[in-house]
Write a protein that holds these residues in place. Structure first.
Motif, PDB file in Angstrom:
ATOM      1  N   GLU A 207     -18.744  22.576 -84.201  1.00 33.49           N
ATOM      2  CA  GLU A 207     -17.852  23.000 -85.284  1.00 33.49           C
ATOM      3  C   GLU A 207     -17.348  21.792 -86.078  1.00 33.49           C
ATOM      4  O   GLU A 207     -16.671  20.922 -85.530  1.00 33.49           O
ATOM      5  N   PRO A 208     -17.668  21.726 -87.385  1.00 32.53           N
ATOM      6  CA  PRO A 208     -17.280  20.540 -88.169  1.00 32.53           C
ATOM      7  C   PRO A 208     -15.776  20.312 -88.266  1.00 32.53           C
ATOM      8  O   PRO A 208     -15.334  19.173 -88.422  1.00 32.53           O
ATOM      9  N   ALA A 209     -14.978  21.384 -88.175  1.00 32.58           N
ATOM     10  CA  ALA A 209     -13.535  21.232 -88.326  1.00 32.58           C
ATOM     11  C   ALA A 209     -12.857  20.785 -87.043  1.00 32.58           C
ATOM     12  O   ALA A 209     -11.646  20.511 -87.050  1.00 32.58           O
ATOM     13  N   GLY A 210     -13.609  20.696 -85.950  1.00 31.26           N
ATOM     14  CA  GLY A 210     -13.062  20.236 -84.684  1.00 31.26           C
ATOM     15  C   GLY A 210     -13.237  18.741 -84.514  1.00 31.26           C
ATOM     16  O   GLY A 210     -13.456  17.991 -85.473  1.00 31.26           O
ATOM     17  N   ILE A 211     -13.194  18.299 -83.263  1.00 31.98           N
ATOM     18  CA  ILE A 211     -13.291  16.861 -82.998  1.00 31.98           C
ATOM     19  C   ILE A 211     -14.738  16.385 -82.884  1.00 31.98           C
ATOM     20  O   ILE A 211     -14.974  15.180 -82.706  1.00 31.98           O
ATOM     21  N   GLY A 212     -15.700  17.289 -83.012  1.00 32.55           N
ATOM     22  CA  GLY A 212     -17.099  16.901 -82.891  1.00 32.55           C
ATOM     23  C   GLY A 212     -17.521  15.746 -83.788  1.00 32.55           C
ATOM     24  O   GLY A 212     -18.163  14.798 -83.326  1.00 32.55           O
ATOM     25  N   PRO A 213     -17.185  15.768 -85.095  1.00 34.63           N
ATOM     26  CA  PRO A 213     -17.588  14.660 -85.963  1.00 34.63           C
ATOM     27  C   PRO A 213     -17.041  13.305 -85.515  1.00 34.63           C
ATOM     28  O   PRO A 213     -17.672  12.273 -85.732  1.00 34.63           O
ATOM     29  N   GLU A 214     -15.865  13.298 -84.888  1.00 35.16           N
ATOM     30  CA  GLU A 214     -15.297  12.041 -84.385  1.00 35.16           C
ATOM     31  C   GLU A 214     -15.970  11.591 -83.102  1.00 35.16           C
ATOM     32  O   GLU A 214     -16.095  10.387 -82.842  1.00 35.16           O
ATOM     33  N   LEU A 215     -16.397  12.563 -82.287  1.00 34.86           N
ATOM     34  CA  LEU A 215     -17.006  12.225 -81.005  1.00 34.86           C
ATOM     35  C   LEU A 215     -18.386  11.607 -81.167  1.00 34.86           C
ATOM     36  O   LEU A 215     -18.793  10.778 -80.349  1.00 34.86           O
ATOM     37  N   ALA A 216     -19.119  11.982 -82.211  1.00 35.60           N
ATOM     38  CA  ALA A 216     -20.498  11.498 -82.367  1.00 35.60           C
ATOM     39  C   ALA A 216     -20.577   9.970 -82.411  1.00 35.60           C
ATOM     40  O   ALA A 216     -21.305   9.359 -81.619  1.00 35.60           O
ATOM     41  N   PRO A 217     -19.860   9.290 -83.302  1.00 33.86           N
ATOM     42  CA  PRO A 217     -19.948   7.820 -83.293  1.00 33.86           C
ATOM     43  C   PRO A 217     -19.346   7.195 -82.039  1.00 33.86           C
ATOM     44  O   PRO A 217     -19.840   6.169 -81.560  1.00 33.86           O
ATOM     45  N   LEU A 218     -18.299   7.806 -81.479  1.00 37.70           N
ATOM     46  CA  LEU A 218     -17.706   7.266 -80.256  1.00 37.70           C
ATOM     47  C   LEU A 218     -18.677   7.349 -79.080  1.00 37.70           C
ATOM     48  O   LEU A 218     -18.641   6.514 -78.169  1.00 37.70           O
ATOM     49  N   ALA A 219     -19.563   8.343 -79.106  1.00 38.35           N
ATOM     50  CA  ALA A 219     -20.519   8.530 -78.012  1.00 38.35           C
ATOM     51  C   ALA A 219     -21.587   7.449 -77.965  1.00 38.35           C
ATOM     52  O   ALA A 219     -22.315   7.342 -76.975  1.00 38.35           O
ATOM     53  N   MET A 220     -21.685   6.627 -78.994  1.00 38.66           N
ATOM     54  CA  MET A 220     -22.646   5.532 -78.966  1.00 38.66           C
ATOM     55  C   MET A 220     -22.334   4.558 -77.831  1.00 38.66           C
ATOM     56  O   MET A 220     -23.204   3.816 -77.385  1.00 38.66           O
ATOM     57  N   ALA A 221     -21.098   4.589 -77.335  1.00 43.57           N
ATOM     58  CA  ALA A 221     -20.720   3.728 -76.210  1.00 43.57           C
ATOM     59  C   ALA A 221     -21.375   4.174 -74.906  1.00 43.57           C
ATOM     60  O   ALA A 221     -21.287   3.465 -73.899  1.00 43.57           O
ATOM     61  N   SER A 222     -22.025   5.341 -74.909  1.00 43.32           N
ATOM     62  CA  SER A 222     -22.651   5.867 -73.690  1.00 43.32           C
ATOM     63  C   SER A 222     -23.847   5.049 -73.240  1.00 43.32           C
ATOM     64  O   SER A 222     -24.223   5.083 -72.070  1.00 43.32           O
ATOM     65  N   GLY A 223     -24.478   4.337 -74.168  1.00 43.07           N
ATOM     66  CA  GLY A 223     -25.718   3.643 -73.837  1.00 43.07           C
ATOM     67  C   GLY A 223     -26.925   4.559 -73.791  1.00 43.07           C
ATOM     68  O   GLY A 223     -28.033   4.132 -73.440  1.00 43.07           O
ATOM     69  N   VAL A 224     -26.745   5.833 -74.152  1.00 38.75           N
ATOM     70  CA  VAL A 224     -27.834   6.810 -74.150  1.00 38.75           C
ATOM     71  C   VAL A 224     -28.504   6.815 -75.517  1.00 38.75           C
ATOM     72  O   VAL A 224     -27.834   6.739 -76.556  1.00 38.75           O
ATOM     73  N   ASP A 225     -29.814   6.912 -75.521  1.00 38.68           N
ATOM     74  CA  ASP A 225     -30.581   6.977 -76.761  1.00 38.68           C
ATOM     75  C   ASP A 225     -30.521   8.410 -77.280  1.00 38.68           C
ATOM     76  O   ASP A 225     -31.224   9.286 -76.781  1.00 38.68           O
ATOM     77  N   PHE A 226     -29.662   8.665 -78.276  1.00 37.73           N
ATOM     78  CA  PHE A 226     -29.523  10.026 -78.777  1.00 37.73           C
ATOM     79  C   PHE A 226     -29.551  10.052 -80.300  1.00 37.73           C
ATOM     80  O   PHE A 226     -29.353   9.034 -80.969  1.00 37.73           O
ATOM     81  N   VAL A 227     -29.786  11.247 -80.818  1.00 39.48           N
ATOM     82  CA  VAL A 227     -29.796  11.504 -82.259  1.00 39.48           C
ATOM     83  C   VAL A 227     -28.808  12.619 -82.549  1.00 39.48           C
ATOM     84  O   VAL A 227     -28.807  13.647 -81.856  1.00 39.48           O
ATOM     85  N   TRP A 228     -27.956  12.435 -83.537  1.00 39.53           N
ATOM     86  CA  TRP A 228     -27.000  13.462 -83.947  1.00 39.53           C
ATOM     87  C   TRP A 228     -27.618  14.330 -85.023  1.00 39.53           C
ATOM     88  O   TRP A 228     -28.204  13.821 -85.985  1.00 39.53           O
ATOM     89  N   ILE A 229     -27.494  15.644 -84.883  1.00 41.49           N
ATOM     90  CA  ILE A 229     -27.966  16.583 -85.904  1.00 41.49           C
ATOM     91  C   ILE A 229     -26.755  17.198 -86.586  1.00 41.49           C
ATOM     92  O   ILE A 229     -25.932  17.854 -85.938  1.00 41.49           O
ATOM     93  N   GLY A 230     -26.640  17.005 -87.888  1.00 38.22           N
ATOM     94  CA  GLY A 230     -25.515  17.569 -88.619  1.00 38.22           C
ATOM     95  C   GLY A 230     -25.478  17.056 -90.042  1.00 38.22           C
ATOM     96  O   GLY A 230     -26.411  16.380 -90.512  1.00 38.22           O
ATOM     97  N   ASP A 231     -24.409  17.368 -90.729  1.00 42.43           N
ATOM     98  CA  ASP A 231     -24.211  16.948 -92.115  1.00 42.43           C
ATOM     99  C   ASP A 231     -23.424  15.635 -92.111  1.00 42.43           C
ATOM    100  O   ASP A 231     -22.264  15.617 -91.674  1.00 42.43           O
ATOM    101  N   PRO A 232     -24.002  14.549 -92.586  1.00 38.70           N
ATOM    102  CA  PRO A 232     -23.289  13.262 -92.535  1.00 38.70           C
ATOM    103  C   PRO A 232     -21.982  13.254 -93.319  1.00 38.70           C
ATOM    104  O   PRO A 232     -21.121  12.408 -93.085  1.00 38.70           O
ATOM    105  N   ARG A 233     -21.811  14.206 -94.229  1.00 42.04           N
ATOM    106  CA  ARG A 233     -20.527  14.299 -94.947  1.00 42.04           C
ATOM    107  C   ARG A 233     -19.370  14.581 -93.988  1.00 42.04           C
ATOM    108  O   ARG A 233     -18.209  14.296 -94.305  1.00 42.04           O
ATOM    109  N   HIS A 234     -19.690  15.166 -92.838  1.00 41.23           N
ATOM    110  CA  HIS A 234     -18.650  15.561 -91.896  1.00 41.23           C
ATOM    111  C   HIS A 234     -18.222  14.430 -90.970  1.00 41.23           C
ATOM    112  O   HIS A 234     -17.217  14.564 -90.257  1.00 41.23           O
ATOM    113  N   LEU A 235     -18.971  13.342 -90.940  1.00 37.47           N
ATOM    114  CA  LEU A 235     -18.635  12.221 -90.074  1.00 37.47           C
ATOM    115  C   LEU A 235     -17.426  11.457 -90.624  1.00 37.47           C
ATOM    116  O   LEU A 235     -17.173  11.481 -91.832  1.00 37.47           O
ATOM    117  N   PRO A 236     -16.683  10.778 -89.757  1.00 35.34           N
ATOM    118  CA  PRO A 236     -15.608   9.915 -90.262  1.00 35.34           C
ATOM    119  C   PRO A 236     -16.146   8.931 -91.292  1.00 35.34           C
ATOM    120  O   PRO A 236     -17.287   8.449 -91.193  1.00 35.34           O
TER     121      PRO A 236
END
Length: 321
Positions: free
Chosen positions: A11-40
């Motif tokens: 859900e774009p109006a939730g905390i998901g858009p904020e979690l995506a860049p923060l999750a880069m600290a996981s060290g996991v090779d992942f790809v985010w699927i979504g609208d980049p306008r919704h990212l911080p």
């Protein structure tokens, strides 16, 4: 090189858009699927056309999926509901095409999806089961920060408590047991799973004094399944199943209803709990929290559960043949 994990936007109006860049600290090779306008606004991201495309260091890999409207933190827009649903389906398609190994889903809001797209499913789990061909599934909540681990599977999920006794049929409980047993072998690398089965009533009925479901239905079912070679303990009183010495005796607990399973896992490992859908032909994990509209856009989102979900998806992918 194929990127292994797909992270759906939720859900774009939730905390998901904020979690995506923060999750880069996981060290996991992942790809985010979504609208980049919704990212911080300060998110360094890189648009890719394929999950295996190279990405500059320090940038969030983004598979663009355009939504109808921008996001307003804390205020879900019905116009974006269809985009949320489409992203989930797109991730499943990419995994089936061999372009990724697993998916981690950021939280959705079922009310927003119902209002904006007449979403016909109770939640993520049921929709993913439908996309997989209406396969039988079970919801596991698994800890990542406590020892021994706590893994719980509710046999009934999102129904009123008054409806649980009738819904806890032999068929439903047996399905939860079998799905969990097979998943522990396939996805968690446990060769001989040990399952603890909780009773429905206080003190597991105390030999019929506080209820008869245990003696009349649950115990005979477990006796039959033990005869097939399954390692099952129970029915057990739920109030003594989840302290550390008890958890040493089993690999997962099958619980009668939602709160019986989720209260212990959220008490023991609130930030590190992971939601895993068992029984799917593909791997799906999710953070064990919701959209958190009350803190969306305020920079307060905690990525711990999302990071744990990504790492678990990666580890499960490495375990599957």
């Amino acid at each position: 090189m194929t990127r292994r994990i797909l992270l759906t936007c939720g859900e774009p109006a939730g905390i998901g858009p904020e979690l995506a860049p923060l999750a880069m600290a996981s060290g996991v090779d992942f790809v985010w699927i979504g609208d980049p306008r919704h990212l911080p606004a300060d998110t360094p991201y890189h648009l890719i056309a394929d999950p295996g495309d190279p990405v500059p260091p320090g940038h969030l890999p983004v598979l663009r999926h355009e939504f109808a409207a921008p996001n307003r933190p804390g205020q879900p827009d019905p116009a974006n509901a269809q985009g949320v649903i489409q992203v989930i389906a797109r991730a499943v398609d990419l995994i089936r095409q061999g372009q990724a190994d697993a998916m981690t889903t950021l939280p959705i809001n079922k009310q927003a999806l119902k209002q904006g797209a007449d979403f016909a499913f109770p939640g993520h789990t049921e929709y993913l089961a439908h996309l997989a061909g209406d396969v039988p599934v079970a919801m596991m909540l698994a800890s990542t920060s406590v020892t021994p681990p706590c893994r719980v599977v509710p046999a009934t999920i999102h129904i009123p408590l008054a409806d649980v006794p009738a819904a806890l049929t032999d068929e439903r409980l047996e399905s939860a047991i079998r799905i969990t047993h097979d998943a522990l072998i396939r996805d968690f690398g446990i060769a001989s799973p040990r399952l603890a089965i909780a009773g429905l009533n206080p003190h597991a009925g105390e030999h019929g004094v506080m209820g008869h479901e245990e003696t009349d239905r649950i115990a005979p079912l477990l006796t039959r399944l033990r005869a097939e070679g399954l390692d099952l303990t129970g029915p057990l009183p739920a109030d003594t199943m989840f302290h550390a010495p008890a958890r040493k005796n089993y690999d997962a607990a099958i619980c009668a209803y939602h709160d019986q399973a989720l209260i212990p896992i959220k008490t023991l490992d609130f930030a590190g709990g992971v939601n895993v859908t068992l029984g799917l032909p593909f791997i799906r994990t999710s953070p064990d929290h919701g959209t958190a509209f009350d803190i969306a856009g305020r920079g307060l989102a905690d990525p711990a559960s999302t990071i744990a979900a990504l790492r678990m998806a990666r580890d499960m992918a490495a375990t599957r043949p």
